[in-house]
Design an enzyme around this catalytic site. Structure first.
Site, PDB file in Angstrom:
ATOM      1  N   GLY A 106      -6.788   0.517  -3.057  1.00 30.80           N
ATOM      2  CA  GLY A 106      -7.504   1.313  -2.053  1.00 30.80           C
ATOM      3  C   GLY A 106      -6.579   2.324  -1.404  1.00 30.80           C
ATOM      4  N   ASP A 273      -5.662   3.701 -11.252  1.00 30.89           N
ATOM      5  CA  ASP A 273      -5.988   4.154  -9.891  1.00 30.89           C
ATOM      6  C   ASP A 273      -5.388   5.528  -9.620  1.00 30.89           C
ATOM      7  OD1 ASP A 273      -3.660   2.282 -10.072  1.00 30.89           O
ATOM      8  OD2 ASP A 273      -3.232   3.079  -8.092  1.00 30.89           O
TER       9      ASP A 273
HETATM   10  P1  AMP Z   1       0.756   4.685  -5.817  1.00 37.05           P
HETATM   11  O1  AMP Z   1       1.697   3.958  -6.742  1.00 37.05           O
HETATM   12  O2  AMP Z   1       1.454   5.617  -4.871  1.00 37.05           O
HETATM   13  O3  AMP Z   1      -0.344   5.349  -6.551  1.00 37.05           O
HETATM   14  O4  AMP Z   1       0.119   3.570  -4.873  1.00 37.05           O
HETATM   15  C1  AMP Z   1      -0.510   2.412  -5.343  1.00 37.05           C
HETATM   16  C2  AMP Z   1      -1.200   1.721  -4.200  1.00 37.05           C
HETATM   17  O5  AMP Z   1      -0.285   1.374  -3.182  1.00 37.05           O
HETATM   18  C3  AMP Z   1      -2.295   2.530  -3.525  1.00 37.05           C
HETATM   19  O6  AMP Z   1      -3.304   1.644  -3.125  1.00 37.05           O
HETATM   20  C4  AMP Z   1      -1.571   3.113  -2.344  1.00 37.05           C
HETATM   21  O7  AMP Z   1      -2.439   3.453  -1.300  1.00 37.05           O
HETATM   22  C5  AMP Z   1      -0.671   1.974  -1.953  1.00 37.05           C
HETATM   23  N1  AMP Z   1       0.541   2.413  -1.244  1.00 37.05           N
HETATM   24  C6  AMP Z   1       1.614   3.056  -1.766  1.00 37.05           C
HETATM   25  N2  AMP Z   1       2.534   3.280  -0.812  1.00 37.05           N
HETATM   26  C7  AMP Z   1       2.038   2.787   0.342  1.00 37.05           C
HETATM   27  C8  AMP Z   1       2.511   2.713   1.682  1.00 37.05           C
HETATM   28  N3  AMP Z   1       3.701   3.186   2.046  1.00 37.05           N
HETATM   29  N4  AMP Z   1       1.704   2.131   2.597  1.00 37.05           N
HETATM   30  C9  AMP Z   1       0.512   1.648   2.266  1.00 37.05           C
HETATM   31  N5  AMP Z   1       0.012   1.664   1.022  1.00 37.05           N
HETATM   32  C10 AMP Z   1       0.756   2.231   0.066  1.00 37.05           C
HETATM   33 MG    MG Z   2      -1.947   6.214  -6.273  1.00 32.87          MG
END
Ligand code: AMP
Ligand code: MG
Length: 521
Positions: A106, A273
């Site tokens: 999410g 995602d």
């Molecule tokens: P990503 O690898 O950046 O696409 O992120 C994968 C998941 O981790 C997604 O649900 C992001 O919203 C969540 N996410 C990544 N970094 C953070 C953060 N610093 N705080 C909260 N959620 C995060």
């Molecule tokens: Mg992402």
């Protein structure tokens, strides 16, 4: 939660801004219902400052130019005030990460402000703040994004658009001295990003995995009616709109992959995602534009197995589409039909890739595809890979060679030839290339090549230099955001010559290969 200095301003959130931003809100995603999102407010950051602003994106949004320069806009795009008419929310999705089902994810740090259009005739666009605080989907994360990764996302979004590659856009990046803990202490930033929709493959996987067929259908109907209306009247698959939808997404994704491969873009984290249902490049993390052409290049330091290596991207996209097909199966209703809908990927990707490469070679649209074109393409890729020749510089120099023509004698191919140790191998290829160009109008070919082979891409070291300036490299150095703006200007029109800025189009320095970009952002 590991951000350390933002609490003090939490009470400072005001409910609205006074001046007219020029935005007209509509917020269709928010009408889908509570199963799809959680309404919430962003968490403010202390004393924000502008790091980068895209006037071009602002114009497309219809933002009032004076307002965009105001402190109120700065506060709004940092998430410190709520824009009247917006309806902030975080959406829920799931996904496969590195090939493994990861369950619920999410918007953990992205907050959708809503959908807006300046005028009736301008297309509606969603505005999202990335790094604007925790949400119910943050899991162990702090809801923040650091300055370096935010500058990279801001610049690359606009760079991709400049290259003509479908992408989410960026309006601004704002910074704050609030501290954020990653491998070391860094500072916080927020990217205001813009797209017709931020729906990902993972949104569909979420409802399918939870056996929520009604919600799955609601989401599919919303996306089809908003972005794929032709699926409603399809004569393919016996009129099955959901199968036609899957096919259309497959085709857009295939076309996107062809563009990535042709420009030398490595995404780095192609989890489901991070796959846009509109076929946009989305979620810029450890991405990289290739320096030397290495098909096996892995740009993500965390990707030890090389799942997302450069040459794996087209296959991974297909794997991701397969996940989407599985998620849509309850709606499509027939596994064979779903598999048939995916087939188009295998046709469209090679066709589009060949078209992109023929354009790089100065042929597409100027000469009918010929039998030997594939060999010409494979030949040059093999030569470039054997010596890891610089991808961008090779194509730009080849463009100059075609513009100058062969009538000046052998000498004019020298700058291209100089890129190779295997001169004989290159000469043999160049001979077949020159023969292939017989009868192709030189001016038109050169124009095509200069409009296809960019002079400027966001190489890692260029981003890194702008980031270090923005961070203030030495303890006393002032933060300097001019480097971000300079790169933005070059990358907005990457095919133009930009006299005086050749140092941004040269070979990467030696230290570039030691830059390590991981998932940490
Ligand atoms: P990503 O690898 O950046 O696409 O992120 C994968 C998941 O981790 C997604 O649900 C992001 O919203 C969540 N996410 C990544 N970094 C953070 C953060 N610093 N705080 C909260 N959620 C995060
Ligand atoms: Mg992402």
């Amino acid at each position: 939660m590991n951000t350390t200095s933002e609490g003090a301003v939490a009470d400072a959130v005001s409910d609205s801004v006074s001046a007219d931003s020029g935005l007209r809100w509509n917020n269709r995603f928010a009408t889908l219902g509570p199963a799809f999102f959680t309404r919430l407010r962003s968490t403010p950051l202390p004393d924000p400052y502008w790091v980068g602003r895209s006037e071009r994106t602002a114009r497309e949004l219809g933002l009032d130019a004076d307002w965009f320069a105001s402190d109120e806009a700065l506060a709004a795009f940092t998430g410190n005030v709520v824009l009247p008419g917006s309806d902030p929310l975080a959406s829920v999705y799931s996904g496969h990460q590195f090939g493994v089902w990861a369950g619920q994810l999410g918007d953990g740090r992205a907050i959708l402000l809503g959908e807006t259009a300046a005028k009736a005739e301008t297309p509606a666009l969603e505005l999202q703040l990335k790094g604007a605080g925790r949400t119910p989907y943050s899991r162990m994360g702090d809801g923040r994004a650091v300055l370096r990764s935010s500058i990279r996302e801001f610049l690359c979004s606009e760079a991709m658009h400049g290259l003509g590659i479908p992408t989410t856009r960026a309006l601004s990046v704002t910074g704050s001295d609030a501290r954020v803990r990653r491998e070391e202490i860094e500072t916080a930033a927020v990217v205001a990003r813009v797209a017709p929709s931020f729906v990902r493959f993972g949104h569909f996987e979420h409802f399918a995995a939870n056996q929520k067929e009604d919600e799955l259908r609601t989401l599919a109907d919303f996306v089809i009616d908003s972005f794929y209306p032709a699926c409603r009247t399809t004569d393919r698959f016996g009129g099955n709109a959901y199968a036609a939808f899957l096919e259309a997404v497959s085709e857009r994704t295939a076309a996107l992959m062809a563009q990535w491969q042709a420009v030398g873009f490595c995404h780095g984290v192609m989890n489901t995602d991070n796959m846009s249902i509109l076929g946009l490049t989305i979620d810029y993390g450890p991405f990289q534009f290739l320096d030397g052409f290495d098909p096996q290049h892995i740009c993500n330091h965390s990707d030890t197995a090389g799942r997302y290596a450069f040459n794996q991207q087209p296959n991974v996209a297909y794997w991701n589409l397969f996940c989407l097909a599985q998620a849509l199966l309850p709606l499509i209703g027939d596994q064979e039909v779903a598999v048939a809908a995916l087939e188009s990927y295998k046709v469209v990707f090679p066709r589009e890739f060949e078209a992109r490469m023929r354009a790089k070679l100065g042929l597409e649209g100027l000469s009918e595809p010929a039998e030997g074109d594939r060999a010409l393409i494979e030949g040059v890729l093999k030569l470039l890979a054997a010596e890891k020749v610089d991808w961008m510089i090779f194509w730009r120099r080849l463009s100059h060679h075609v513009r100058n023509g062969n009538d000046k004698g052998d000498g004019d191919a020298e700058p291209v030839r100089d890129l190779f140790i295997d001169r004989a191998g290159f000469d043999a290829w160049l001979l077949s290339f020159s023969e292939r160009h017989t009868g192709v109008p030189r001016d038109a070919a050169a124009r095509l090549m200069f409009g296809t082979n960019p002079k400027f891409v966001l190489r890692n070291h260029l981003g890194q230099q702008a980031i270090e300036l923005a961070q203030g490299t030495s303890p006393d150095a002032a933060k300097d955001f001019a480097g971000v703006d300079r790169l933005l200007k070059l990358l907005e029109t990457p095919f133009e010559e930009h006299p005086g800025f050749d140092q941004y189009a040269g070979f990467p320095p030696d230290w570039a290969s030691s830059i390590e970009i991981s998932c940490s952002s």
